[in-house]
Design a protein around this motif. Sequence first.
Motif, PDB file in Angstrom:
ATOM      1  N   ARG A 208     -31.199  93.071  13.355  1.00 29.13           N
ATOM      2  CA  ARG A 208     -30.573  94.360  13.683  1.00 29.13           C
ATOM      3  C   ARG A 208     -29.829  94.303  15.019  1.00 29.13           C
ATOM      4  NH1 ARG A 208     -34.527  99.315  11.623  1.00 29.13           N
ATOM      5  NH2 ARG A 208     -34.354  98.852   9.405  1.00 29.13           N
ATOM      6  N   LYS A 209     -30.379  93.577  15.978  1.00 27.13           N
ATOM      7  CA  LYS A 209     -29.679  93.433  17.251  1.00 27.13           C
ATOM      8  C   LYS A 209     -28.341  92.727  17.048  1.00 27.13           C
ATOM      9  CE  LYS A 209     -33.403  93.526  20.678  1.00 27.13           C
ATOM     10  NZ  LYS A 209     -34.116  92.766  21.744  1.00 27.13           N
ATOM     11  N   GLU A 210     -28.364  91.670  16.242  1.00 28.91           N
ATOM     12  CA  GLU A 210     -27.123  90.936  15.962  1.00 28.91           C
ATOM     13  C   GLU A 210     -26.119  91.836  15.240  1.00 28.91           C
ATOM     14  OE1 GLU A 210     -28.068  87.409  13.817  1.00 28.91           O
ATOM     15  OE2 GLU A 210     -29.242  86.526  15.443  1.00 28.91           O
ATOM     16  N   ARG A 211     -26.627  92.672  14.355  1.00 32.98           N
ATOM     17  CA  ARG A 211     -25.774  93.587  13.620  1.00 32.98           C
ATOM     18  C   ARG A 211     -25.103  94.585  14.570  1.00 32.98           C
ATOM     19  NH1 ARG A 211     -22.255  94.563   9.682  1.00 32.98           N
ATOM     20  NH2 ARG A 211     -22.430  96.651   8.791  1.00 32.98           N
ATOM     21  N   LEU A 212     -25.865  95.133  15.498  1.00 33.47           N
ATOM     22  CA  LEU A 212     -25.313  96.093  16.458  1.00 33.47           C
ATOM     23  C   LEU A 212     -24.251  95.444  17.344  1.00 33.47           C
ATOM     24  CD1 LEU A 212     -28.581  97.956  17.509  1.00 33.47           C
ATOM     25  CD2 LEU A 212     -26.671  98.924  16.209  1.00 33.47           C
ATOM     26  N   ILE A 213     -24.538  94.231  17.788  1.00 35.49           N
ATOM     27  CA  ILE A 213     -23.576  93.510  18.631  1.00 35.49           C
ATOM     28  C   ILE A 213     -22.282  93.242  17.852  1.00 35.49           C
ATOM     29  CG2 ILE A 213     -23.129  91.311  19.801  1.00 35.49           C
ATOM     30  CD1 ILE A 213     -26.132  91.268  20.522  1.00 35.49           C
ATOM     31  N   ALA A 214     -22.420  92.862  16.592  1.00 34.81           N
ATOM     32  CA  ALA A 214     -21.251  92.593  15.746  1.00 34.81           C
ATOM     33  C   ALA A 214     -20.394  93.836  15.578  1.00 34.81           C
ATOM     34  CB  ALA A 214     -21.698  92.071  14.386  1.00 34.81           C
TER      35      ALA A 214
END
Length: 267
Positions: A208-214
């Motif tokens: 989810r963190k990677e998704r938000l950053i993307a």
Amino acid sequence: MKKLHIFIVSDSVGETGELVAKAAVSQFRPGLQNTSLKRLPHIETIDHVIEIVHLAKNQQAIILFTLVKKKMRATMKKECAKHGVRFIDLMGPLMVTLEEELNEIPFEEPGLVRKLDDDYFKKIEAIEFAVKYDDGRDPRGLLLADIVLIGVSRTSKTPLSQYLAHKRYKVANVPLVPEVEPPEELFKVDPEKCFGLVISPDKLNSIRKERLIALGLNDDASYAKLDRIKQEIVHFEKVASRIGCQVIDVTNRAVEETANVILNKIQ
């Protein structure tokens, strides 16, 4: 570097010949540098063959052909030999071998592999179904589906739905959120065709963190916090228990692996 010319000749669309040509040439020239691949589809007359050989001679091209008619293959070989044009018969040797092995005469009908059949339409119908009933958009699809997937956000419900759709299964999926009551239809689904997808909180936190950053957002949003994730998983477990469905841990599983677990169960 010598310029390479290849004519891809087919009595159908020529896609197979082009793929083989690209695969072979890339072993010598990654990226197909200084290479010309010319696809010549739907070649079905002797005159076309003769014309192509003359053109290949003028351009010093190699001819790679996938022709299913024996007469057309024979003419191509004869004309190429006559004019000193190098050629590769991609289809002929295999067809001759199959004819001898099966003791049967081939249909010699171009494009048979691309004929639209029932299996093709089932696949398209399943893909359209997965798109229509993705992410809980229309709860009515749950009662029409072959397979129902439930899980919190980012547990691969959508890619898994699409993968199973390519296997001709109609799949609907529902995201579970504590603040939103699951649709009534979900509890009317046969538990045998419903599967819950669960993932470890730490792994989901990372995803989810990677998704938000993307998405260009701050990665400390509530959506990616461990406490929130654990709350969602507890809610998921309650719903899955109420349905009585099988729960699959997808933490370290590829989509294909999860799909195999589901297919083995329903088959």
